[in-house]
Design a protein around this motif. Structure first.
Motif, PDB file in Angstrom:
ATOM      1  N   ASP A   9      12.965 -22.389  -4.564  1.00 22.05           N
ATOM      2  CA  ASP A   9      13.625 -21.232  -4.919  1.00 22.05           C
ATOM      3  C   ASP A   9      15.125 -21.664  -5.737  1.00 22.05           C
ATOM      4  OD1 ASP A   9      14.181 -18.352  -5.903  1.00 22.05           O
ATOM      5  OD2 ASP A   9      15.789 -18.506  -4.516  1.00 22.05           O
ATOM      6  N   GLY A  10      15.782 -22.716  -4.824  1.00 23.16           N
ATOM      7  CA  GLY A  10      17.162 -23.347  -5.312  1.00 23.16           C
ATOM      8  C   GLY A  10      17.016 -24.212  -6.665  1.00 23.16           C
ATOM      9  N   LYS A  11      15.747 -25.067  -6.902  1.00 25.03           N
ATOM     10  CA  LYS A  11      15.480 -25.475  -7.921  1.00 25.03           C
ATOM     11  C   LYS A  11      15.118 -24.709  -9.054  1.00 25.03           C
ATOM     12  CE  LYS A  11      13.534 -29.807  -5.396  1.00 25.03           C
ATOM     13  NZ  LYS A  11      12.250 -30.465  -5.305  1.00 25.03           N
ATOM     14  N   VAL A  12      14.557 -23.665  -9.038  1.00 23.36           N
ATOM     15  CA  VAL A  12      14.259 -22.554 -10.146  1.00 23.36           C
ATOM     16  C   VAL A  12      15.639 -22.306 -10.551  1.00 23.36           C
ATOM     17  CG1 VAL A  12      13.291 -20.449 -10.664  1.00 23.36           C
ATOM     18  CG2 VAL A  12      11.665 -22.295  -9.474  1.00 23.36           C
ATOM     19  N   LYS A  13      16.277 -21.705  -9.645  1.00 26.90           N
ATOM     20  CA  LYS A  13      17.804 -21.130 -10.081  1.00 26.90           C
ATOM     21  C   LYS A  13      18.610 -22.070 -10.852  1.00 26.90           C
ATOM     22  CE  LYS A  13      18.028 -17.566  -6.336  1.00 26.90           C
ATOM     23  NZ  LYS A  13      18.543 -17.314  -5.001  1.00 26.90           N
ATOM     24  N   ALA A  14      18.714 -23.572 -10.318  1.00 26.64           N
ATOM     25  CA  ALA A  14      19.660 -24.540 -10.999  1.00 26.64           C
ATOM     26  C   ALA A  14      18.948 -24.874 -12.422  1.00 26.64           C
ATOM     27  CB  ALA A  14      19.698 -25.791 -10.011  1.00 26.64           C
ATOM     28  N   GLN A  15      17.723 -24.788 -12.467  1.00 27.31           N
ATOM     29  CA  GLN A  15      16.941 -24.941 -13.784  1.00 27.31           C
ATOM     30  C   GLN A  15      17.339 -24.083 -14.753  1.00 27.31           C
ATOM     31  OE1 GLN A  15      15.877 -28.054 -14.388  1.00 27.31           O
ATOM     32  NE2 GLN A  15      14.702 -27.801 -16.216  1.00 27.31           N
ATOM     33  N   LYS A  16      17.288 -22.892 -14.372  1.00 26.80           N
ATOM     34  CA  LYS A  16      17.519 -21.907 -15.356  1.00 26.80           C
ATOM     35  C   LYS A  16      18.720 -21.938 -15.762  1.00 26.80           C
ATOM     36  CE  LYS A  16      14.585 -17.783 -13.584  1.00 26.80           C
ATOM     37  NZ  LYS A  16      14.508 -16.559 -12.729  1.00 26.80           N
ATOM     38  N   LYS A  17      19.851 -22.112 -15.050  1.00 25.18           N
ATOM     39  CA  LYS A  17      21.235 -22.512 -15.310  1.00 25.18           C
ATOM     40  C   LYS A  17      21.266 -23.619 -16.571  1.00 25.18           C
ATOM     41  CE  LYS A  17      23.498 -20.917 -11.296  1.00 25.18           C
ATOM     42  NZ  LYS A  17      24.799 -21.362 -10.337  1.00 25.18           N
ATOM     43  N   ARG A  18      20.540 -24.645 -16.179  1.00 25.34           N
ATOM     44  CA  ARG A  18      20.396 -25.833 -17.070  1.00 25.34           C
ATOM     45  C   ARG A  18      19.789 -25.210 -18.750  1.00 25.34           C
ATOM     46  NH1 ARG A  18      16.358 -30.608 -17.610  1.00 25.34           N
ATOM     47  NH2 ARG A  18      17.505 -32.054 -18.878  1.00 25.34           N
ATOM     48  N   VAL A  19      18.681 -24.552 -18.462  1.00 26.14           N
ATOM     49  CA  VAL A  19      17.935 -24.019 -19.585  1.00 26.14           C
ATOM     50  C   VAL A  19      19.299 -23.306 -20.323  1.00 26.14           C
ATOM     51  CG1 VAL A  19      16.359 -22.496 -20.517  1.00 26.14           C
ATOM     52  CG2 VAL A  19      15.621 -24.173 -18.861  1.00 26.14           C
ATOM     53  N   GLY A  20      19.668 -22.191 -19.642  1.00 25.65           N
ATOM     54  CA  GLY A  20      20.595 -21.545 -20.254  1.00 25.65           C
ATOM     55  C   GLY A  20      21.945 -22.315 -21.166  1.00 25.65           C
ATOM     56  N   SER A  21      22.381 -23.371 -20.321  1.00 26.89           N
ATOM     57  CA  SER A  21      23.554 -24.213 -20.709  1.00 26.89           C
ATOM     58  C   SER A  21      22.926 -24.726 -22.130  1.00 26.89           C
ATOM     59  CB  SER A  21      23.833 -25.141 -19.909  1.00 26.89           C
ATOM     60  OG  SER A  21      24.711 -26.326 -20.456  1.00 26.89           O
ATOM     61  N   LEU A  22      21.771 -25.254 -22.259  1.00 30.79           N
ATOM     62  CA  LEU A  22      21.338 -26.090 -23.275  1.00 30.79           C
ATOM     63  C   LEU A  22      21.020 -25.125 -24.609  1.00 30.79           C
ATOM     64  CD1 LEU A  22      18.552 -28.413 -21.702  1.00 30.79           C
ATOM     65  CD2 LEU A  22      20.470 -29.138 -22.957  1.00 30.79           C
ATOM     66  N   ASP A  23      20.536 -23.697 -24.227  1.00 37.17           N
ATOM     67  CA  ASP A  23      20.327 -22.977 -25.283  1.00 37.17           C
ATOM     68  C   ASP A  23      21.879 -22.634 -25.852  1.00 37.17           C
ATOM     69  OD1 ASP A  23      17.627 -22.400 -25.269  1.00 37.17           O
ATOM     70  OD2 ASP A  23      17.853 -20.927 -23.768  1.00 37.17           O
TER      71      ASP A  23
ATOM     72  N   ARG B 101      15.495 -31.061 -25.786  1.00 32.91           N
ATOM     73  CA  ARG B 101      15.864 -31.337 -24.410  1.00 32.91           C
ATOM     74  C   ARG B 101      15.644 -29.846 -23.991  1.00 32.91           C
ATOM     75  NH1 ARG B 101      21.766 -33.338 -24.204  1.00 32.91           N
ATOM     76  NH2 ARG B 101      21.510 -32.473 -22.123  1.00 32.91           N
ATOM     77  N   THR B 102      15.900 -28.728 -24.656  1.00 32.05           N
ATOM     78  CA  THR B 102      15.941 -27.389 -24.347  1.00 32.05           C
ATOM     79  C   THR B 102      14.111 -26.884 -23.883  1.00 32.05           C
ATOM     80  OG1 THR B 102      17.836 -26.611 -25.511  1.00 32.05           O
ATOM     81  CG2 THR B 102      16.246 -25.044 -25.012  1.00 32.05           C
ATOM     82  N   ASP B 103      13.338 -27.470 -24.739  1.00 36.25           N
ATOM     83  CA  ASP B 103      11.942 -27.420 -24.787  1.00 36.25           C
ATOM     84  C   ASP B 103      11.398 -27.997 -23.596  1.00 36.25           C
ATOM     85  OD1 ASP B 103      11.874 -25.830 -26.995  1.00 36.25           O
ATOM     86  OD2 ASP B 103      11.052 -27.454 -28.325  1.00 36.25           O
ATOM     87  N   GLU B 104      11.916 -29.190 -23.335  1.00 27.92           N
ATOM     88  CA  GLU B 104      11.469 -29.868 -21.935  1.00 27.92           C
ATOM     89  C   GLU B 104      11.943 -29.328 -20.800  1.00 27.92           C
ATOM     90  OE1 GLU B 104      13.111 -33.928 -22.672  1.00 27.92           O
ATOM     91  OE2 GLU B 104      11.419 -34.424 -23.845  1.00 27.92           O
ATOM     92  N   ALA B 105      13.386 -28.865 -20.719  1.00 28.87           N
ATOM     93  CA  ALA B 105      13.834 -28.076 -19.673  1.00 28.87           C
ATOM     94  C   ALA B 105      13.214 -26.731 -19.443  1.00 28.87           C
ATOM     95  CB  ALA B 105      15.455 -27.915 -19.978  1.00 28.87           C
ATOM     96  N   ALA B 106      12.755 -26.125 -20.428  1.00 35.97           N
ATOM     97  CA  ALA B 106      11.937 -24.906 -20.377  1.00 35.97           C
ATOM     98  C   ALA B 106      10.554 -25.014 -19.815  1.00 35.97           C
ATOM     99  CB  ALA B 106      11.652 -24.118 -21.733  1.00 35.97           C
ATOM    100  N   ALA B 107      10.034 -26.099 -20.240  1.00 37.45           N
ATOM    101  CA  ALA B 107       8.539 -26.626 -19.577  1.00 37.45           C
ATOM    102  C   ALA B 107       8.544 -26.999 -18.132  1.00 37.45           C
ATOM    103  CB  ALA B 107       8.074 -27.861 -20.288  1.00 37.45           C
ATOM    104  N   GLU B 108       9.874 -27.702 -17.864  1.00 33.67           N
ATOM    105  CA  GLU B 108      10.366 -28.032 -16.347  1.00 33.67           C
ATOM    106  C   GLU B 108      10.401 -26.687 -15.530  1.00 33.67           C
ATOM    107  OE1 GLU B 108      10.826 -30.143 -12.866  1.00 33.67           O
ATOM    108  OE2 GLU B 108       9.674 -30.357 -14.523  1.00 33.67           O
ATOM    109  N   LEU B 109      11.050 -25.761 -16.236  1.00 33.45           N
ATOM    110  CA  LEU B 109      11.290 -24.331 -15.346  1.00 33.45           C
ATOM    111  C   LEU B 109       9.937 -23.827 -15.048  1.00 33.45           C
ATOM    112  CD1 LEU B 109      13.139 -22.000 -14.441  1.00 33.45           C
ATOM    113  CD2 LEU B 109      13.300 -21.190 -16.704  1.00 33.45           C
ATOM    114  N   LYS B 110       8.971 -23.639 -16.077  1.00 33.13           N
ATOM    115  CA  LYS B 110       7.739 -23.088 -15.844  1.00 33.13           C
ATOM    116  C   LYS B 110       6.953 -23.950 -14.621  1.00 33.13           C
ATOM    117  CE  LYS B 110       6.887 -21.244 -20.455  1.00 33.13           C
ATOM    118  NZ  LYS B 110       5.904 -21.230 -21.753  1.00 33.13           N
TER     119      LYS B 110
END
Length: 344
Positions: free
Chosen positions: A62-76, A152-161
């Protein structure tokens, strides 16, 4: 000689339900049909331990998901900022072209030949050319940056999934363990009050024996008794939580799991530490047991699935397991893996 487990007048339906639960536990690797209090205790310890491991893994996912969501948001956000800059520069470039058109679009060579001051005309032409070239270069760079950011955003979104799928798997595993907890509670409820008291006495006896063996090594003469201001604050926070229930994944204020308690205790002291016991063991500074001091965290079991805060005098404060409450207990009542120090 160990006394056999008594059920004291179980109804047939309850006995069948217990048998089914124990059969399910057997399929998951737990002991079935326990016949003695010791067997019951081992059964419960196994189920609760597996529950804590599952909880820790879910919390980490859950912590990794929350951190990745922040990363995707930052890249967006970076992509949107870059797109805004591109739009602005394209607008400026268009305005410059229109201004040149309104000025007749006279080539720089002809402007130079007809100018009253050829030197100034040459300077102006050079400046205009450089400005045009700089704008074009910036546009090219921004387009390249936008493309890279989008990748990078697309890759981060794929990692988030992928991480969300992993978290879902951990949640499924946790629900399975919750079924095991229900089995454990059913097992406990099958004991008469006298038997439950004997089980509690057995647990305390084993805890006291383990503590006595640990203290017989002279460890308490070696460990520190003084702590830092931050350590005092962390201990004070933990002490204020005594009596609150253990709840999976809880970080307060009304309930805690083991690492939720230790991470919030140190946060109250102004120090941010990892959320789970596994991550606390992996990322915080390790100190020898004989060098530990109040405020340090003791990590338990070979898989680092439990953690408590050492408060001095050979005692800890911890959130033990479902069905129990935050309490103070002997530090060696469980298998010690090692000690970590939240402070640098």
């Amino acid at each position: 000689m160990r006394r056999p487990l008594r059920t004291h007048g179980y109804r047939a339906a309850t006995a069948v339900a217990l048998a089914c639960a124990l059969t399910a536990a057997t399929q998951q690797g737990a002991q079935a049909d326990p016949q003695t209090l010791t067997d019951v205790q081992k059964e419960l310890e196994s189920l609760y331990h597996r529950a804590e491991v599952a909880t820790d893994k879910y919390n980490a996912a859950d912590g990794k998901v929350k951190a990745q969501k922040k990363r995707v948001g930052s890249l967006d956000s970076q992509v949107r900022t870059t797109e805004a800059k591109l739009t602005r520069l394209n607008s400026l470039a268009g305005a410059a072209a229109r201004a040149q058109y309104r000025g007749g679009g006279m080539p720089a060579e002809l402007q130079f030949a007809l100018a009253r001051d050829p030197g100034r005309a040459l300077d102006n032409a050079g400046l205009a050319l450089r400005a045009q070239q700089n704008t074009q270069n910036l546009l090219t760079d921004l387009k390249t940056t936008k493309s890279a950011l989008r990748t990078r955003t697309d890759e981060a979104a794929a990692e988030l999934k992928r991480l969300q799928a992993s978290r879902h798997a951990m949640a499924t595993q946790r629900r399975t363990i919750e079924q095991h907890i229900a089995e454990a509670k059913l097992l406990e409820s099958s004991l008469a009050a006298k038997e439950r008291q004997r089980l509690a006495d057995l647990e305390k006896k084993q805890s006291d024996q383990a503590q006595a063996k640990w203290e017989s090594t002279g460890i308490l003469k070696k460990v520190g008794t003084d702590t830092t201001t931050a350590g005092q604050k962390a201990i004070a926070f933990a002490a204020q939580q005594i009596g609150k229930p253990y709840v999976w994944g809880a970080e307060g204020p009304d309930s805690f799991d083991c690492s939720g308690l230790t991470s919030q205790a140190w946060l109250a002291a102004g120090v941010t530490i990892p959320r789970t016991s596994e991550m606390q063991w992996a990322q915080l500074k390790h100190v020898p047991i004989e060098d530990m001091r109040p405020g340090d965290l003791i990590i338990y079991f070979s898989d680092a699935s439990h953690v408590a805060i050492y408060v001095g005098g050979g005692d800890i404060i911890s959130a033990p397991r479902p069905g129990r409450y935050v309490y103070k207990s002997p530090a060696a009542s469980m298998q010690i893996l090692g000690v970590v120090r939240p402070e640098a």
